[in-house]
Motif scaffolding. Sequence first.
Motif, PDB file in Angstrom:
ATOM      1  N   SER A   1      42.846  79.549  52.027  1.00  0.00           N
ATOM      2  CA  SER A   1      41.964  80.709  52.112  1.00  0.00           C
ATOM      3  C   SER A   1      41.456  81.054  50.723  1.00  0.00           C
ATOM      4  O   SER A   1      42.123  80.774  49.721  1.00  0.00           O
ATOM      5  N   VAL A   2      40.273  81.642  50.658  1.00  0.00           N
ATOM      6  CA  VAL A   2      39.700  82.122  49.401  1.00  0.00           C
ATOM      7  C   VAL A   2      39.366  83.595  49.553  1.00  0.00           C
ATOM      8  O   VAL A   2      38.705  83.994  50.526  1.00  0.00           O
ATOM      9  N   ASP A   3      39.874  84.415  48.648  1.00  0.00           N
ATOM     10  CA  ASP A   3      39.593  85.855  48.620  1.00  0.00           C
ATOM     11  C   ASP A   3      39.945  86.555  49.926  1.00  0.00           C
ATOM     12  O   ASP A   3      39.231  87.449  50.401  1.00  0.00           O
ATOM     13  N   GLY A   4      41.045  86.125  50.540  1.00  0.00           N
ATOM     14  CA  GLY A   4      41.528  86.805  51.739  1.00  0.00           C
ATOM     15  C   GLY A   4      40.749  86.522  53.004  1.00  0.00           C
ATOM     16  O   GLY A   4      40.961  87.195  54.023  1.00  0.00           O
ATOM     17  N   GLN A   5      39.854  85.552  53.001  1.00  0.00           N
ATOM     18  CA  GLN A   5      39.102  85.205  54.209  1.00  0.00           C
ATOM     19  C   GLN A   5      40.024  84.530  55.228  1.00  0.00           C
ATOM     20  O   GLN A   5      41.125  84.095  54.886  1.00  0.00           O
ATOM     21  N   PRO A   6      39.608  84.450  56.499  1.00  0.00           N
ATOM     22  CA  PRO A   6      40.449  83.817  57.516  1.00  0.00           C
ATOM     23  C   PRO A   6      40.925  82.440  57.075  1.00  0.00           C
ATOM     24  O   PRO A   6      40.155  81.640  56.537  1.00  0.00           O
ATOM     25  N   VAL A   7      42.206  82.183  57.300  1.00  0.00           N
ATOM     26  CA  VAL A   7      42.826  80.938  56.857  1.00  0.00           C
ATOM     27  C   VAL A   7      42.289  79.760  57.664  1.00  0.00           C
ATOM     28  O   VAL A   7      42.206  79.814  58.889  1.00  0.00           O
TER      29      VAL A   7
ATOM     30  N   ALA B   1      41.599  66.873  52.392  1.00  0.00           N
ATOM     31  CA  ALA B   1      41.084  67.826  53.379  1.00  0.00           C
ATOM     32  C   ALA B   1      40.023  68.677  52.684  1.00  0.00           C
ATOM     33  O   ALA B   1      40.197  69.087  51.531  1.00  0.00           O
ATOM     34  N   THR B   2      38.925  68.928  53.361  1.00  0.00           N
ATOM     35  CA  THR B   2      37.798  69.660  52.769  1.00  0.00           C
ATOM     36  C   THR B   2      37.582  70.974  53.509  1.00  0.00           C
ATOM     37  O   THR B   2      37.589  71.006  54.750  1.00  0.00           O
ATOM     38  N   PHE B   3      37.396  72.043  52.744  1.00  0.00           N
ATOM     39  CA  PHE B   3      37.205  73.379  53.301  1.00  0.00           C
ATOM     40  C   PHE B   3      35.991  74.030  52.625  1.00  0.00           C
ATOM     41  O   PHE B   3      35.738  73.799  51.442  1.00  0.00           O
ATOM     42  N   THR B   4      35.278  74.861  53.358  1.00  0.00           N
ATOM     43  CA  THR B   4      34.143  75.598  52.795  1.00  0.00           C
ATOM     44  C   THR B   4      34.325  77.090  53.062  1.00  0.00           C
ATOM     45  O   THR B   4      34.642  77.499  54.193  1.00  0.00           O
ATOM     46  N   PHE B   5      34.110  77.897  52.016  1.00  0.00           N
ATOM     47  CA  PHE B   5      34.246  79.347  52.133  1.00  0.00           C
ATOM     48  C   PHE B   5      33.030  80.029  51.503  1.00  0.00           C
ATOM     49  O   PHE B   5      32.439  79.513  50.543  1.00  0.00           O
ATOM     50  N   SER B   6      32.670  81.169  52.059  1.00  0.00           N
ATOM     51  CA  SER B   6      31.611  81.974  51.462  1.00  0.00           C
ATOM     52  C   SER B   6      32.155  82.650  50.208  1.00  0.00           C
ATOM     53  O   SER B   6      33.363  82.849  50.062  1.00  0.00           O
TER      54      SER B   6
ATOM     55  N   GLN C   1      34.971  82.648  37.886  1.00  0.00           N
ATOM     56  CA  GLN C   1      33.768  83.183  38.511  1.00  0.00           C
ATOM     57  C   GLN C   1      32.928  82.032  39.040  1.00  0.00           C
ATOM     58  O   GLN C   1      32.803  80.985  38.393  1.00  0.00           O
ATOM     59  N   ILE C   2      32.375  82.209  40.217  1.00  0.00           N
ATOM     60  CA  ILE C   2      31.613  81.149  40.879  1.00  0.00           C
ATOM     61  C   ILE C   2      30.209  81.658  41.164  1.00  0.00           C
ATOM     62  O   ILE C   2      30.021  82.597  41.946  1.00  0.00           O
ATOM     63  N   ASP C   3      29.241  81.044  40.551  1.00  0.00           N
ATOM     64  CA  ASP C   3      27.845  81.453  40.687  1.00  0.00           C
ATOM     65  C   ASP C   3      27.209  80.723  41.861  1.00  0.00           C
ATOM     66  O   ASP C   3      26.383  79.819  41.706  1.00  0.00           O
ATOM     67  N   ALA C   4      27.635  81.087  43.065  1.00  0.00           N
ATOM     68  CA  ALA C   4      27.128  80.448  44.278  1.00  0.00           C
ATOM     69  C   ALA C   4      27.473  81.325  45.474  1.00  0.00           C
ATOM     70  O   ALA C   4      28.295  82.245  45.373  1.00  0.00           O
ATOM     71  N   ASP C   5      26.855  81.028  46.601  1.00  0.00           N
ATOM     72  CA  ASP C   5      27.125  81.786  47.823  1.00  0.00           C
ATOM     73  C   ASP C   5      28.251  81.171  48.646  1.00  0.00           C
ATOM     74  O   ASP C   5      28.757  81.797  49.572  1.00  0.00           O
TER      75      ASP C   5
END
Length: 349
Positions: A269-275, A300-305, A240-244
Amino acid sequence: MLDEYYRLAWSRKPEFMGWEREWDAPEYTELASTDYSFQNYNDALRRLDDYQRLSDKAVRLYNELPENYRPAFFELIGYQALASYQMNRKFLMAQLNRELLAEGKVEQANWAARQSELAYDSIASLNHRYNTQLDGKWNHMMTLAPGWVAKYQNMPEVTYTKGKGETPVDLSLRPEQDKLERCALVDLTRYHIKSASGHTLRLVKGLGYDWNIIQLGEATEALADPTSPSAPQIEYELPQIDADSVTLHVYSLPVFPIYKGRGTRFGVSVDGQPVQVTNNVPVEYSKQWKDHVLQNGVKATFTFSIDRERKSHTLTLSCGDPGVMIQRIIIDWCGLKETYVGPDIRILH
C-alpha cells in the motif's frame, strides 16, 4: 570473497548466462544475448567490474600464499572466482559485439568479439590447470564436455570483420548512468515496524540481489490477512513524487508455499490506500517457474495514485502468508530504464 561470489551468482548463475534453455520452446534453444544492459545504470558494466575485482583478489591471495597452500586454495576458491568471471565475460562481450556491430562500430565490435573468444579459451585453460594439479588429483572434475540440457559451455556466436582492426572499449563504470530520474530505489535496511502482531519481521543479511532482504514472518507462524489494518506491517518513507500515479516493482524470493492450502501472499500500500495483494504459486517446471528460478526472483507490479502535493510518502508491506522474503523494491513514475532486475542499491551510496 565467498559472500561476493554468492551475491553475484544470486541474480544469475554463471551457467545460466547463455540465456538458453535447451529443453524449452525453440526460442530458448540457442545461446543469446543477456538481459543485462550496457546502456542503463551500469547494469552489465558493474557485473563485469564486480567479477573482475573478485577474480583479481583471488589471484592476489593465491600469489601471497605459501606454495603448499596454493593447490587447495585454487581448488576451493580460486578456480570458482576466475572461471565465473570468464564465463560472464564470454557472454557479455559476445552481447557487446552484437550491439556495437548494430551501431556500425566495427572496430570496437571486433575487439569485443576477441575478448569473448579469449574468455572462452581462459575457461579451458583454467579447467586444464584444475585437472592437472597435484599430479591429477582432481582430474576430470572440471570439464567443458557438452551439457545434458544446456549449451552454456559453448562459445556464443560473434562476428569479426576482417581487415577492420580492433579498438578497445572502455568498460569502466560511467557515473552518468547511475543517475535515477523519476524513479527511486527503496533501501530495505531503513525500515520501521508499524505492527508485528506476534510475527517475526526482520532484516536478513546475506540473501537477495543487494544482499539484504526483508522477511515478512517466519514460515511456521500463523496466517495473517494482509488487507487488515492489524496485519503485521513494515513501513518505508518514499521521496516526493511529481506524478499522479506511481508503479512499484517488488521482487520477492521464489519460494513454494509451506504446504498445500497455503500461499505466498503479501500486501502493498502507498499512503494508506487499499492494500493490493499478490500471491505467487507457480506450477513446478512451468515456464513461469523456470523464469523465477533462473533470475532467482519474482516480480510483482502495483500501481497507486499519488497526491503530488505531499512532500513525502509512505510505503507499507503487509504480511499474509508468513515466510515471504522481499529482496528489491523499485518506485517508478515514468523514468525507470530497462535492466535485468533493476538498478543496484549501490547507486544510492
